[in-house]
Design an enzyme around this catalytic site. Structure first.
Site, short mmCIF file in Angstrom:
data_model
loop_
_atom_site.label_atom_id
_atom_site.label_comp_id
_atom_site.label_asym_id
_atom_site.label_seq_id
_atom_site.Cartn_x
_atom_site.Cartn_y
_atom_site.Cartn_z
N LYS A 1 0.85 -1.19 0.00
CA LYS A 1 0.00 0.00 0.00
C LYS A 1 0.88 1.24 0.00
CE LYS A 1 -3.62 2.36 2.53
NZ LYS A 1 -4.47 2.42 3.70
N GLU B 1 11.01 -4.38 4.10
CA GLU B 1 11.11 -5.80 3.72
C GLU B 1 10.70 -5.99 2.25
OE1 GLU B 1 9.67 -4.55 6.39
OE2 GLU B 1 9.68 -5.90 8.10
N LYS C 1 9.92 0.29 13.80
CA LYS C 1 10.51 0.65 12.49
C LYS C 1 11.58 1.72 12.67
CE LYS C 1 6.38 -0.42 9.79
NZ LYS C 1 5.29 0.07 8.98
N GLU D 1 -3.92 -6.07 15.19
CA GLU D 1 -3.45 -4.77 14.67
C GLU D 1 -4.59 -3.75 14.71
OE1 GLU D 1 -0.05 -3.94 11.51
OE2 GLU D 1 -1.95 -4.10 10.46
N GLY E 1 -4.54 -1.92 5.05
CA GLY E 1 -3.74 -3.05 4.57
C GLY E 1 -4.32 -4.41 4.95
N ARG E 2 -4.73 -4.56 6.20
CA ARG E 2 -5.23 -5.87 6.64
C ARG E 2 -6.63 -6.17 6.13
NH1 ARG E 2 -4.21 -2.24 10.45
NH2 ARG E 2 -5.85 -1.41 11.77
N HIS F 1 -3.57 -32.87 19.09
CA HIS F 1 -2.41 -33.69 19.46
C HIS F 1 -1.24 -32.82 19.90
CE1 HIS F 1 -4.47 -37.26 17.99
NE2 HIS F 1 -4.94 -36.46 17.04
O1 F6P Z 1 3.91 -2.44 9.54
C1 F6P Z 1 2.56 -2.74 9.53
C2 F6P Z 1 1.96 -2.59 8.16
O2 F6P Z 1 1.85 -1.25 7.82
C3 F6P Z 1 0.62 -3.29 8.04
O3 F6P Z 1 -0.43 -2.53 8.51
C4 F6P Z 1 0.57 -3.57 6.57
O4 F6P Z 1 -0.38 -4.56 6.25
C5 F6P Z 1 1.99 -4.01 6.31
O5 F6P Z 1 2.78 -3.22 7.18
C6 F6P Z 1 2.46 -3.83 4.90
O6 F6P Z 1 2.39 -2.49 4.50
P1 F6P Z 1 2.48 -2.09 2.98
O7 F6P Z 1 1.33 -2.75 2.27
O8 F6P Z 1 2.38 -0.60 2.96
O9 F6P Z 1 3.80 -2.57 2.46
#
Ligand code: F6P
Length: 527
Positions: A208, A214, A496, A354, A268-269, A385
């Site tokens: 987003k 990452e 972060k 979140e 995002g979620r 189990h």
């Molecule tokens: O760090 C949390 C977050 O912002 C989440 O809310 C989101 O789903 C994820 O990182 C990935 O963010 P993006 O889609 O901006 O890379």
């Protein structure tokens, strides 16, 4: 302070719930069943494909009616209306919350003077047309070969939703192979690159913000790897982006027609219904993807229109408040009896924790009551189990959602019978225990452990969409009851910021501006 900011614990309904709690908290669930043979009928909800049994809980009909009073007192109806209408209920970021618009049947929802339904349809059509070409093989990569593999690059909501849905709908998938690169773990990344060919792979970068370390690190490493085999022009053919930061996606090298926007009113979620779900669309095809959206819309309509006492997301939210804020149970387990839903608990962890893992009310005041429980879980019967020992005899009581299916798609009936018999047996055994039957304490089960059972006709795109919508709308309802802002996530920011300082320590070797533990860890790492 926002006009609708109400501390729930100060309402008269909450006080009545507190008194009611004191009256019934010691009554075992078994006793409720013994005194009312119609209990299961009264405390269950039956919809087209869903049966929601909430009778195995420490509640009676009065509990539900007192919760309904609470919901009326805090005016949940009004909050639901403004949520679906696109009011800017994400107050801290001044944004609407409209993932429900991505699956609406309405023709028009106006946000800032713009009909967002036409924007949604436009992007959906672009995605569908690309998807069809990839699936039918008319889309060709730089060497003229068909696409065989899709790599989704994203993390958090840009990974968990698509990965969970694609896994869950295994039997609706086509011939294409899917890979998910979420973590920045280089070994894992290379493990995937070793098994794909650049000329037959489509990389889907989902972010987003297009700013997540990452995702950008992984995407850059992959682009460099890709360019060992071909030239810059091929990037446009093999990299797709889903983002609300179109400029950064372009700077990365994506071509205009391969950047599918999503909007700031999609969290995002909650984004698997938007262009962030493009991998899902490719995996199951546009028709099945539409069924997923329709299933979610069906449950949205139920949530919007059904009276509270018969409303699945609303009742699910009330039960969570009951255990979290009255019984003080700290966690909630999700146990699907389908191996394909193994990522569902992980997906719900982000969705729930979140959203509602918050410490301040809407106006920013620190809360003196508890918010989101810890969500965890795994599939049954596997979990039986491993950690079910604690669920049956541990000192912590964990409310459970059992999720199972009446019919399997491919497996034989015997397997489904065994699977579902186990699910029913667990909810029954957890409730009934064997207190009067065993003289050996090691073998005694005290029972009275609550659970909900969601029995669904079968696992398909439509019912999966509905199931996700139950939890999304439950989480919204919880946010309204707890008077918190469910749609921001400032809690991820500090980590972060500290990461970028530590990264500078690692790059420069200057590490002294830290506590002694961090200094020693850095020394060990750098030596
Ligand atoms: O760090 C949390 C977050 O912002 C989440 O809310 C989101 O789903 C994820 O990182 C990935 O963010 P993006 O889609 O901006 O890379």
């Amino acid at each position: 302070m926002p006009k609708d900011s109400i501390n729930p614990t100060k309402t008269s309904s909450w006080k009545k719930l507190q008194n009611h709690f004191n009256d019934i908290k010691e009554i075992p669930i078994n006793n409720f069943f013994a005194s009312d043979h119609n209990r299961a009928k009264k405390l269950s909800i039956s919809l087209k494909n869903f049966f929601f049994d909430f009778s195995k809980h420490n509640i009676n009909e009065e509990t539900i009616s007192l919760f309904v009073d609470l919901l009326n007192e805090i005016d949940l109806k009004k909050s639901i209306k403004s949520y679906f209408a696109g009011d800017k209920i994400n107050l801290s970021e001044n944004r609407a919350v409209l993932h429900t618009a991505l699956r609406t049947k309405k023709k028009e929802i106006i946000i800032d003077g713009n009909n967002i339904v036409s924007d949604i349809k436009k992007v959906e059509n672009q995605i569908n047309s690309l998807t069809k070409k990839i699936i039918n093989g008319s889309y060709r990569g730089f060497s003229g070969d068909k696409i065989t593999d899709i790599v989704n690059i994203g993390i958090g909501g840009s990974d968990l939703g698509p990965a969970m849905v694609i896994d869950s709908l295994k039997h609706y998938r086509n011939h294409l192979n899917f890979h998910f690169i979420n973590n920045v773990d280089g070994d894992y990344l290379h493990g995937i690159l070793e098994n794909i060919r650049p000329e037959t792979t489509m990389f889907v970068i989902v972010s987003k913000s297009f700013n997540t370390v990452e995702t950008l690190t992984n995407a850059t490493t992959i682009r460099n790897w890709f360019l060992q085999f071909t030239s810059d022009e091929s990037i446009g053919k093999h990299f797709i982006g889903s983002t609300s930061n179109v400029k950064k996606a372009k700077d990365f090298g994506l071509s205009d027609e391969k950047i599918f926007p999503f909007w700031d009113w999609v969290g995002g979620r909650f984004s698997l219904w938007s262009s962030a779900g493009i991998s899902i669309n490719i995996a199951i095809g546009p028709e099945n993807y539409q069924n997923l959206l329709d299933g979610a819309n069906y449950m949205d309509e139920h949530f919007k229109n059904e009276e509270f006492s018969k409303n699945i997301p609303v009742i699910a939210a009330c039960l969570t408040v009951w255990y979290n804020n009255f019984f003080d149970y700290r966690s909630h387990a999700i146990i699907p009896y389908s191996e394909y839903l193994k990522n569902f608990p992980r997906f719900l962890q982000q969705l729930s924790m979140e959203s509602n893992g918050k410490q301040t009310d809407k106006s920013g005041k620190f809360l003196n009551y508890s918010t989101a429980p810890i969500i965890w879980g795994d599939t049954g019967t596997n979990a039986q189990h491993s950690f079910f020992q604690l669920l049956h005899q541990g000192k912590k009581i964990v409310p459970i959602d059992f999720i199972g299916f009446k019919e399997s798609k491919k497996g034989d009936k015997k397997h489904q019978d065994i699977l579902i018999a186990n699910m029913f047996a667990q909810s029954k055994a957890l409730m009934t225990g064997n207190v009067n039957k065993s003289k050996n304490n090691h073998k005694s089960f005290r029972g009275n452990r609550p659970s909900t059972t969601i029995l669904i006709k079968h696992l398909n795109p439509f019912t999966l969409g509905s199931l996700i919508s139950i939890y999304e709308n439950k989480i919204f309802t919880l946010g309204v009851i707890w008077n918190i802002l469910s749609f921001d996530q400032f809690g991820v920011e500090l980590g972060k910021k500290v990461y970028s300082e530590i990264m500078k320590n690692i790059e420069s070797g200057r590490i002294d501006d830290n506590d002694s533990s961090t200094i020693l860890l850095l020394k060990k790492y750098l030596s």
